[in-house]
Design an enzyme around this catalytic site. Structure first.
Site, mmCIF file in Angstrom:
data_model
loop_
_atom_site.group_PDB
_atom_site.id
_atom_site.type_symbol
_atom_site.label_atom_id
_atom_site.label_comp_id
_atom_site.label_asym_id
_atom_site.label_seq_id
_atom_site.Cartn_x
_atom_site.Cartn_y
_atom_site.Cartn_z
ATOM 1 C CG ASP A 179 -1.080 4.978 1.159
ATOM 2 O OD1 ASP A 179 -0.472 4.747 2.226
ATOM 3 O OD2 ASP A 179 -1.368 4.086 0.359
ATOM 4 C CG ASN A 188 -7.191 -3.075 -6.294
ATOM 5 O OD1 ASN A 188 -6.056 -2.844 -5.872
ATOM 6 N ND2 ASN A 188 -8.172 -2.198 -6.218
ATOM 7 C CG HIS A 194 -4.134 -0.457 -4.401
ATOM 8 N ND1 HIS A 194 -5.341 -0.509 -3.749
ATOM 9 C CD2 HIS A 194 -3.209 -0.731 -3.445
ATOM 10 C CE1 HIS A 194 -5.153 -0.789 -2.479
ATOM 11 N NE2 HIS A 194 -3.873 -0.938 -2.263
ATOM 12 C CD GLU A 199 -8.004 1.523 -5.026
ATOM 13 O OE1 GLU A 199 -7.393 0.527 -5.477
ATOM 14 O OE2 GLU A 199 -8.619 1.501 -3.946
HETATM 15 C C1 GLP Z 1 -2.966 -0.689 1.480
HETATM 16 C C2 GLP Z 1 -1.875 0.342 1.203
HETATM 17 C C3 GLP Z 1 -0.943 -0.134 0.112
HETATM 18 C C4 GLP Z 1 -0.504 -1.561 0.387
HETATM 19 C C5 GLP Z 1 -1.717 -2.458 0.386
HETATM 20 C C6 GLP Z 1 -1.366 -3.929 0.502
HETATM 21 O O1 GLP Z 1 -3.995 -0.600 0.565
HETATM 22 N N1 GLP Z 1 -2.412 1.609 0.823
HETATM 23 O O2 GLP Z 1 0.178 0.743 0.046
HETATM 24 O O3 GLP Z 1 0.422 -1.980 -0.580
HETATM 25 O O4 GLP Z 1 -2.499 -2.035 1.488
HETATM 26 O O5 GLP Z 1 -1.714 -4.459 1.724
HETATM 27 P P1 GLP Z 1 -1.210 -5.856 2.261
HETATM 28 O O6 GLP Z 1 0.262 -5.748 2.412
HETATM 29 O O7 GLP Z 1 -1.923 -5.961 3.578
HETATM 30 O O8 GLP Z 1 -1.623 -6.879 1.271
#
Ligand code: GLP
Length: 242
Positions: free
Chosen positions: A67, A136, A138, A143
């Site tokens: 993404d 959340n 995702h 989402e």
């Molecule tokens: C972002 C990315 C996700 C990732 C998420 C989790 O939103 N788009 O792909 O899994 O962060 O982040 P963290 O690893 O900082 O909890």
């Protein structure tokens, strides 16, 4: 789903990086799907270390990231592209033309999403997709909601997601883009193997529901239950409710 629980976040990162290196050894042209976020930072550090030690060769590998923020140039310091430059691309022998990324600054974002799908197809699909999980539930930027889209698409980011990503934009949530581009859940589930990685107590509730709960668009990660080869790499805190 195959669940692997490790004592520490460092152990998770080491096992993940080893799994990637071991997948690359017999298949140098492996097509990797890669995540961003805080969770994979230690895995990328470990991959850089393995590469420097001659134990991970990316010279024929292909990568597709999950993404990117909409309206953000690849060179912007808050972009996921820059994150990847910092944590992996700048330190391993992955040829530039084998790196694939959604361009959040493309003039036509819908066309950009279609282009990405076609590129993934042209490489025969993703062999190994590594995933984090948002606070959340995702996956990528898919989402939770009434529905999920299968293919790469534009997404409106949840407020909580924008808050979680504020650090990339000087700590200011107002500067986090309202939209992003993300591989869809169908694109992700088409990968031949999936690894979901989660660390820390903050993820424990979602991990428990991802494994034991119903498959629901309210928890995009729950769709991993439908995949024939999905592994979960967890530290003890993320696995606390299992
Ligand atoms: C972002 C990315 C996700 C990732 C998420 C989790 O939103 N788009 O792909 O899994 O962060 O982040 P963290 O690893 O900082 O909890």
């Amino acid at each position: 789903m195959h669940i692997h629980i490790f004592d520490t976040p460092g152990d998770v990162a080491a096992a993940l990086a080893r799994r990637v290196a071991d997948a690359l050894a017999p298949r140098p042209d492996l097509v990797l799907g890669l995540p961003t976020g805080r969770t994979p930072i230690a895995m990328y550090a470990e991959l850089r270390r393995l590469h420097a030690a001659g134990e991970a060769d990316f010279s024929h590998a292909v990568t597709f990231n999950l993404d990117e923020f909409a309206g953000v140039e690849p060179a912007h310091p808050g972009s996921f592209r820059q994150y990847m430059e910092t944590h992996l691309f700048g330190a391993v022998n992955l040829p530039r033309d084998r790196i694939h990324f959604l361009d959040g600054a493309a003039p036509d974002l819908d066309a950009e999403c279609r282009r990405y799908e076609q590129e993934i197809e042209a490489y025969g699909g993703i062999d190994l997709q590594i995933l984090g999980i948002g606070a959340n539930g995702h996956i990528g930027f898919n989402e939770p909601g009434e529905q999920l889209l299968a293919r790469t698409h534009r997404v409106t980011l949840a407020d909580s997601t924008r808050r979680d990503n504020a650090a990339l934009f000087g700590g200011d949530q107002a500067r986090v883009p309202r939209e992003a581009l993300s591989m869809g859940m169908g694109t992700i589930l088409k990968a031949r193997a999936l690894i979901l990685v989660a660390m820390g107590e903050r993820k424990a509730t979602w991990i428990e529901r991802t494994i034991n709960g119903p498959v629901t668009t309210r928890l995009p990660a729950s769709f991993l239950q439908l995949h024939r080869r999905a592994d979960l790499y967890l530290d003890r805190d993320a696995a606390r409710l299992l």
